[in-house]
Design a protein around this motif. Structure first.
Motif, PDB file in Angstrom:
ATOM      1  N   ALA A   1       0.823  -1.216   0.000  1.00 24.50           N
ATOM      2  CA  ALA A   1       0.000   0.000   0.000  1.00 24.50           C
ATOM      3  C   ALA A   1       0.855   1.263   0.000  1.00 24.50           C
ATOM      4  N   LEU A   2       2.026   1.219   0.644  1.00 25.64           N
ATOM      5  CA  LEU A   2       2.871   2.402   0.709  1.00 25.64           C
ATOM      6  C   LEU A   2       3.511   2.740  -0.635  1.00 25.64           C
ATOM      7  N   VAL A   3       3.613   1.770  -1.535  1.00 24.55           N
ATOM      8  CA  VAL A   3       4.090   2.075  -2.893  1.00 24.55           C
ATOM      9  C   VAL A   3       3.085   2.983  -3.592  1.00 24.55           C
ATOM     10  N   LYS A   4       1.827   2.628  -3.468  1.00 24.69           N
ATOM     11  CA  LYS A   4       0.770   3.464  -4.060  1.00 24.69           C
ATOM     12  C   LYS A   4       0.782   4.852  -3.435  1.00 24.69           C
ATOM     13  N   ASP A   5       0.911   4.907  -2.113  1.00 24.35           N
ATOM     14  CA  ASP A   5       0.968   6.204  -1.431  1.00 24.35           C
ATOM     15  C   ASP A   5       2.159   7.029  -1.908  1.00 24.35           C
ATOM     16  N   THR A   6       3.285   6.371  -2.119  1.00 26.85           N
ATOM     17  CA  THR A   6       4.507   7.063  -2.548  1.00 26.85           C
ATOM     18  C   THR A   6       4.343   7.673  -3.930  1.00 26.85           C
ATOM     19  N   VAL A   7       3.821   6.905  -4.873  1.00 24.76           N
ATOM     20  CA  VAL A   7       3.654   7.410  -6.242  1.00 24.76           C
ATOM     21  C   VAL A   7       2.597   8.507  -6.268  1.00 24.76           C
ATOM     22  N   GLU A   8       1.498   8.297  -5.567  1.00 21.67           N
ATOM     23  CA  GLU A   8       0.446   9.310  -5.549  1.00 21.67           C
ATOM     24  C   GLU A   8       0.914  10.601  -4.873  1.00 21.67           C
ATOM     25  N   LEU A   9       1.804  10.482  -3.905  1.00 23.02           N
ATOM     26  CA  LEU A   9       2.332  11.669  -3.241  1.00 23.02           C
ATOM     27  C   LEU A   9       3.100  12.553  -4.219  1.00 23.02           C
TER      28      LEU A   9
ATOM     29  N   VAL B   1       7.980   2.767 -15.727  1.00 23.10           N
ATOM     30  CA  VAL B   1       7.424   3.378 -16.936  1.00 23.10           C
ATOM     31  C   VAL B   1       5.936   3.667 -16.735  1.00 23.10           C
ATOM     32  N   TYR B   2       5.221   2.679 -16.195  1.00 25.49           N
ATOM     33  CA  TYR B   2       3.788   2.861 -15.936  1.00 25.49           C
ATOM     34  C   TYR B   2       3.558   3.983 -14.923  1.00 25.49           C
ATOM     35  N   ALA B   3       4.343   3.995 -13.839  1.00 24.22           N
ATOM     36  CA  ALA B   3       4.170   4.998 -12.789  1.00 24.22           C
ATOM     37  C   ALA B   3       4.447   6.401 -13.316  1.00 24.22           C
ATOM     38  N   MET B   4       5.466   6.547 -14.147  1.00 26.93           N
ATOM     39  CA  MET B   4       5.793   7.877 -14.652  1.00 26.93           C
ATOM     40  C   MET B   4       4.808   8.349 -15.716  1.00 26.93           C
ATOM     41  N   LYS B   5       4.195   7.420 -16.421  1.00 22.90           N
ATOM     42  CA  LYS B   5       3.092   7.815 -17.300  1.00 22.90           C
ATOM     43  C   LYS B   5       1.920   8.338 -16.470  1.00 22.90           C
TER      44      LYS B   5
ATOM     45  N   ASP C   1      -5.298   8.100 -15.138  1.00 20.78           N
ATOM     46  CA  ASP C   1      -5.988   8.821 -14.065  1.00 20.78           C
ATOM     47  C   ASP C   1      -5.680   8.243 -12.695  1.00 20.78           C
ATOM     48  N   THR C   2      -5.357   6.951 -12.658  1.00 20.50           N
ATOM     49  CA  THR C   2      -5.102   6.292 -11.383  1.00 20.50           C
ATOM     50  C   THR C   2      -3.822   5.469 -11.473  1.00 20.50           C
ATOM     51  N   PHE C   3      -3.212   5.253 -10.331  1.00 17.00           N
ATOM     52  CA  PHE C   3      -2.063   4.351 -10.238  1.00 17.00           C
ATOM     53  C   PHE C   3      -2.527   3.083  -9.543  1.00 17.00           C
ATOM     54  N   THR C   4      -2.387   1.968 -10.220  1.00 18.90           N
ATOM     55  CA  THR C   4      -2.848   0.685  -9.702  1.00 18.90           C
ATOM     56  C   THR C   4      -1.657  -0.210  -9.417  1.00 18.90           C
TER      57      THR C   4
END
Length: 383
Positions: free
Chosen positions: A110-118, A245-249, A256-259
């Motif tokens: 879950a913290l990976v998602k939080d990190t990218v969204e931050l 690559v996906y995260a930076m896109k 719209d979302t990071f999954t």
């Protein structure tokens, strides 16, 4: 991971995700600089020492071994290098190790998602910090950013998986000899039976071996009840690259979302054979190969990493203008990431990172107050 992936491979992933050459350089620089931004460096450029994202060997050797010193270590190594996978994970066995077990790093927590969204909507520097953290969850999987013999120790059962059969890895404590992939000799930290020794931080007992992209290995850690753990770095590093690559896109606004557990296989597919040849090559640093691949992608020269590339800009800026420099934006990104992760650890009931405040409501006060506490503790030790 090392310079080869954090700088050169991150440049490649950023460029493939749609960033320009200049933007990719800055993202890559900041991804690598997470490994260089120590308190000693920040003191030299007159930056806030609370923004440290790593500790030098000298700093670790001088770190107090009391609860405050251990909390300080966790506040640096867990947010940036060993991001916890599940802060609420059920724990088997000895309950006294529960909070340490919950700091074990793995990808797609879950913290990976939080990190990218931050990092979304913030700076290129914030993107670089997020990519460092994301990438390290793959290389540092099954280790933790807290000194712990139970979690991070290696024992006699540690084998490299090779095409011709398994070979026992020889870990030695001599730092004068370089790692030798052909003989299977690697430098690791000296065994210390003390659970909280800094020798037992992260993957120090296994040295740089877990950072090598070619490594396939198996071992039986105590935290897993001595069940065999198999680590396949070539597969993990490809997943890390595709996920970056996906995260930076996503950071650029293409998604719209990071999954979690989502990877950009389409963009990377045409380069997969070349990427795997770099990743599986038995070498301790793949910088030249990643650099050549990146320059072929962009048609531009990638400068060698220079730790001081943006130092003069920061030091010359007026106090009110420092936040608009590359280092200034990097520092803000580091403080935000540290505050977010430490806050999540504290909110889970785990005090191994100390107390925290909600940075979104209180700013960076909690991080700064803790830094002052550490400095006071160090002064006491000198008396």
């Amino acid at each position: 991971m090392q310079l080869d992936f954090h700088y050169y491979a991150t440049y490649c992933a950023a460029f493939l995700s749609g960033y320009s050459h200049e933007e990719s350089i800055r993202i890559a620089y900041c991804a690598q600089f997470v490994d260089n931004c120590s308190r000693r460096y920040l003191a030299r450029i007159k930056g806030p020492r609370s923004a440290a994202s790593t500790q030098t060997q000298i700093e670790l050797a001088d770190a107090p071994a009391d609860p405050i010193g251990l909390q300080d270590i966790v506040r640096i190594w867990a947010p940036f290098h060993f991001l916890p996978y599940d802060l609420y994970a059920p724990v088997k066995g000895v309950r006294s190790y529960k909070n340490k077990y919950r700091l074990i790093c793995r990808p797609n927590g879950a913290l990976v998602k939080d990190t990218v969204e931050l990092a979304k909507g913030r700076s290129l520097e914030a993107a670089g910090v997020a990519m460092h953290v994301l990438a390290d969850t793959w290389a540092h999987s099954y280790f933790a950013g807290v000194p712990s013999l139970v979690i991070n120790n290696t024992n006699d059962y540690f084998y490299e998986i090779l095409p011709g059969g398994d070979r026992k890895v020889n870990f030695r404590s001599s730092v004068s000899k370089p790692d030798d992939p052909e003989k299977g000799d690697y430098t690791g930290s000296l065994f210390q039976p003390n659970e909280n020794s800094i020798m037992n931080l992260g993957h120090g007992r296994a040295g740089h071996f877990p950072d090598y992209s070619y490594a396939r290995y198996k071992y039986m850690p105590a935290w897993a009840d001595y069940d065999e753990i198999v680590k396949d770095n070539p597969s993990d590093y490809m997943h890390a690259f595709r996920q970056m690559v996906y995260a930076m896109k996503y950071l650029r606004g293409e998604h719209d979302t990071f999954t979690l557990s989502t990877y950009d296989t389409e963009t990377v597919s045409e380069h997969e054979e070349e990427l795997m040849s770099i990743i599986t090559k038995r070498q301790t640093l793949a910088s030249n190969d990643w650099k050549a691949f990146g320059e072929k992608l962009s048609g531009r020269e990638i400068p060698d990493f220079d730790v001081n590339a943006f130092a003069d800009e920061y030091m010359a800026a007026a106090k009110d203008d420092k936040d608009e420099t590359v280092f200034g934006r990097f520092i803000l990104a580091v403080l935000a990431q540290k505050s977010m992760v430490v806050g999540k650890i504290f909110s889970s009931g785990n005090l191994l990172a100390g107390f925290s405040v909600d940075y979104s409501k209180k700013g960076f006060r909690g991080i700064q107050d803790f830094a002052a506490l550490i400095e006071a503790r160090m002064e006491e030790m000198k008396k």
